[in-house]
Design a protein around this motif. Sequence first.
Motif, PDB file in Angstrom:
ATOM      1  N   LEU A   1       0.802  -1.226   0.000  1.00 19.14           N
ATOM      2  CA  LEU A   1       0.000   0.000   0.000  1.00 19.14           C
ATOM      3  C   LEU A   1       0.838   1.280   0.000  1.00 19.14           C
ATOM      4  N   GLY A   2       2.052   1.196   0.534  1.00 22.46           N
ATOM      5  CA  GLY A   2       2.887   2.395   0.652  1.00 22.46           C
ATOM      6  C   GLY A   2       3.057   3.149  -0.662  1.00 22.46           C
ATOM      7  N   PRO A   3       3.517   2.448  -1.727  1.00 24.58           N
ATOM      8  CA  PRO A   3       3.712   3.163  -3.000  1.00 24.58           C
ATOM      9  C   PRO A   3       2.423   3.817  -3.496  1.00 24.58           C
ATOM     10  N   ALA A   4       1.290   3.125  -3.319  1.00 24.61           N
ATOM     11  CA  ALA A   4       0.020   3.707  -3.770  1.00 24.61           C
ATOM     12  C   ALA A   4      -0.269   5.002  -3.018  1.00 24.61           C
ATOM     13  N   LEU A   5      -0.001   4.977  -1.716  1.00 22.23           N
ATOM     14  CA  LEU A   5      -0.258   6.179  -0.917  1.00 22.23           C
ATOM     15  C   LEU A   5       0.664   7.320  -1.353  1.00 22.23           C
ATOM     16  N   LEU A   6       1.890   6.965  -1.731  1.00 20.48           N
ATOM     17  CA  LEU A   6       2.824   7.986  -2.227  1.00 20.48           C
ATOM     18  C   LEU A   6       2.298   8.644  -3.506  1.00 20.48           C
ATOM     19  N   ALA A   7       1.484   7.913  -4.247  1.00 17.97           N
ATOM     20  CA  ALA A   7       0.902   8.492  -5.458  1.00 17.97           C
ATOM     21  C   ALA A   7      -0.330   9.323  -5.135  1.00 17.97           C
ATOM     22  N   LEU A   8      -1.090   8.881  -4.147  1.00 16.14           N
ATOM     23  CA  LEU A   8      -2.341   9.579  -3.829  1.00 16.14           C
ATOM     24  C   LEU A   8      -2.090  10.951  -3.208  1.00 16.14           C
TER      25      LEU A   8
END
Lengths: 239, 249
Positions: B57-64
């Motif tokens: 989930l970390g990378p996705a949150l970095l995009a959001l």
Amino acid sequence: MMKMAVTVRALEVVRGGIPVLRGLDFGVASGEVTGLLGPSGCGKSTLMRTLVGVQRVTSGEVEVLGAPAGAASLRREIGYVSQQPSVYDDLTVTENLRFFARILGVGDERVAECLALVALDGHAHRIVGRLSGGERSRVSLAVALLGEPRLLVLDEPTVGLDPVLRVELWDTFHRLADDGAAVLVSSHVMDEASRCDRLLLMREGRLIADGTPSGLLDRTRAEDIEHAFLSLVRNEEAA
Amino acid sequence: MSALLTPSATGAVATRVLTQLRRDHRTLAMLLVLPCALMSVLWWMFHDLPGEGFSRLGPALLALIPFIIMFLVTSVTTLRERTSGTLERLLAMPMGKLDFLLGYALAFGLVAAVQSALAVGVCVVLLDLSIAGPVWMLMVVAVVDAVLGTALGLFVSAFARTEFQAVQFMPALVIPQILLCGLFVPRDALPRVLDVISEALPLSYAVDAMQRVASSGRTGEVWTDVALVAAYAVAGLALGALTLRRQSD
Ligand SMILES: Nc1ncnc2c1ncn2[C@@H]1O[C@H](COP(=O)(O)OP(=O)(O)OP(=O)(O)O)[C@@H](O)[C@H]1O
Ligand SMILES: [Mg+2]
């Protein structure tokens, strides 16, 4: 003969379905301070926005410095002060002026000159949001002076100013006119009328008088412009 | 005709926006600290659990984060610029519409670069987020993503009269993208219709790009995603230019 900076023919503007300007014909000469006077809501600001080219016109012709109002070539030639000060509250006075100077492509030395013209040299580094209302509107005025415009359109620039400052600003307007600019100043304070070379009196979207202050007084046999205005209104209503 | 674009005017707009931001210490602090704090919370959530929750989930949150924040910040700032009359004043001056739009994009792109450098730094150094690909690519994705948020924010500000309305575009335009970007349900497991919709939404590609950098490091595919997000950003800016009218009623 006087050079006309603005020529308006049969101008009509409808805003929100309501006719706001209802057939105007007049000119504004270069080298003069022209006063645009009339009660609140008569259409002064709308007319000024039209000259600057930010108001959509319903019908009629508006020629400014030889081009139709709103033409791209005019964007360097017109200085406009809207009724509410259009400056950035979270920047200092100098930062505001420097920003607009860069957009206009004028040098930073002009910033100091314009600050002096509006007597704000002492406030150069203060945040605009913490200035008084009158000081804020002078920052807005200074921005309009930056590009040494050939046409200055000033919407109630003296509201909220003390008498001393008002006199100083009117002197500035006349100096700019003496240098050849056309200066159009709106006001709903009739006692500023006597400071103008020429007056346009407006009411409900129409011009009810166009002439010199003394000419108006002679014609209406009134003792001041306020009474001249009232007598013109009475004549119009009787007719 | 005035030039479509003058570098000095674009620069002036960008510098001004950054100066305004610098004045606002609280906003600046939140812009820089909050993403790091949120990443830490995510890490903490999965700390005692088995599996790779944080790495997933970390990378996705970095995009959001850059997308959401820049969308909100831009839509509110430009709306303020419209209501205060400064936008009208600028449009009456010899300023190209693109100067205005790109000035904003430049300023917020720069903020996003610093913001994501900090967040990525915290993730990689302190929180042990494993990144298979080059770490700097995470930042490239974040910046493009932020510019996308800025472009959309500029665009929607034209349709809002008040700050309240501007903020409401967040649930309307942003939350659906978060729901469908593959974070909750993998995109290929979505019902057909929703899958098709998710393929049309730019945030899906931004999240894909981040996850690809983190998991595989196949940079070719990442660049394709980045190019798609950038295309959406350019389209957003073009739409934004259409909403900047020099004349109004
Ligand atoms: N954005 C708008 N949409 C619709 N109608 C408007 C708008 N702005 C002004 N009007 C209407 O146009 C008329 C003229 O307004 P305008 O602002 O030009 O008056 P004004 O002479 O400048 O008044 P004041 O001295 O109070 O500034 C008013 O009746 C006003 O209600
Ligand atoms: Mg007015």
